[in-house]
Design an enzyme around this catalytic site. Structure first.
Site: not given
Length: 348
Positions: A41, A84, A102
């Site tokens: 994180s 991403h 996705k």
């Protein structure tokens, strides 16, 4: 295979502590082929809290620190859509295989850079659509492959829901890759690409725009070079709905193509429900639909198992197939949003 992998169990690290990461870690826990061994994180405290509450043994206070660990073979990326590409490429450069949520990328060029980085570093990159790896999806494709409905001529597919906490939800933020199309629409579009086997020739789309400038709902028509058609609709301002109709020359398939499925229609601890798959093997509407049963379970589990199997068996053919699917999906998503914004047809 990643140079770090030394056992038959794929050691997986998670980048980020979003709710979907919690669901993924929970559902993959029963796998004997994949083990979530670490989470990263933006701070030690948040990473530690996530690890302790989800039974994960290691945590890192930065994504870079996790990627530098030699004891991790692969990463799962559940970050906002806009991140991403950045972190998939960094993971590849650290020799990690990548299972990415996705939509894989915001456009085809971004997706291509991600696959180029994976190829250059000898790792595998897979876009994770949980429904895609469900046994029900394999059953659906078997029906189509064996000619149960003849030649596919058209598809109508939809997915939508009401977005929660719109003022703070990342789905409403354009800078994070928000919007109904990228979030919800990527699901029905992935079904259309799977069944059609190719990207469309052109798209026509119309959208309703939120105050934050993301599409709150959208519909598009996809036109194929051989005359086939598909329609996709998605929304973040409607009751939850998810359904697809595949229309053939000799029959019809209907499915809910759910991400996660259960045998029971109520009382599942995580709220999973049975997913409809039924086929009409005939032209007239007097032919009854036949219900097709499949093994239920978490799509996260099935996707992680498939990913681990591809890595263990060096199944480059499967990865190359899914890479082309992801490139087509990314190109189509970009064309659809361009069509909606410009109120015009867009060719791919």
């Amino acid at each position: 295979m990643s140079s770090t992998q030394t056992s038959s169990v794929l050691r997986l690290g998670i980048l980020g502590g979003a709710n979907i990461a919690r669901q993924f870690a929970r559902d993959v826990r029963s796998s004997t082929n994949v083990r979530v061994v670490a989470v990263a994180s933006r701070s030690d405290d948040s990473a530690k809290a996530f690890a302790e509450s989800n039974g994960i043994e290691r945590w890192f206070g930065s994504y870079d620190a996790l990627l530098a660990s030699p004891d991790i073979d692969a990463v799962y990326i559940p970050l906002p859509n806009s991140l991403h590409a950045e972190w998939a490429i960094k993971a590849a450069e650290h020799g990690k295989h990548i299972l990415c949520e996705k939509p894989l990328a915001l456009d085809r060029n971004e997706a291509a850079r991600m696959f180029e980085a994976a190829d250059r570093n000898g790792v595998m990159l897979l876009e994770s659509f949980p429904w895609y790896f469900q046994p029900q999806t394999a059953a659906m494709m078997s029906l189509i492959g064996e000619g149960a409905i003849g030649d596919v001529r058209a598809i109508q597919a939809n997915f939508g829901f009401t977005v929660g906490n719109p003022g703070a939800n990342i789905r409403m933020k354009p800078e994070l890759g928000g919007g109904a199309l990228l979030d919800a629409g990527s699901y029905p579009l992935s079904l259309i690409r799977l069944v059609m086997g190719a990207a469309p020739q052109r798209v026509d789309a119309i959208a309703t725009w939120a105050d934050s400038r993301v599409d709150i709902s959208l519909m598009a028509t996809l036109v194929y070079a051989d005359g086939r058609r598909a329609q996709v609709s998605c929304s973040m301002d409607a009751a939850n709905h998810r359904h697809a109709t595949i229309i053939g020359t000799q029959g019809t398939i209907e499915t809910e193509y759910l991400n996660h499925t259960s045998e029971q229609s109520g009382g599942h601890p995580y709220g999973y429900l049975p997913s409809q798959l039924r086929v009409r093997r005939g032209i007239p509407n007097s032919v009854p639909f036949e219900t097709i049963e499949s093994e239920p379970g978490s799509g996260f589990f099935f996707a992680a198992e498939s990913f681990a199997r591809m890595i263990a068996t060096h199944d480059t053919a499967a990865i190359e197939y899914y890479a082309q699917v992801s490139l087509d999906n990314a190109a189509t998503l970009a064309a659809i949003i361009a069509s909606a914004r410009g109120e015009r047809s867009v060719a791919l």
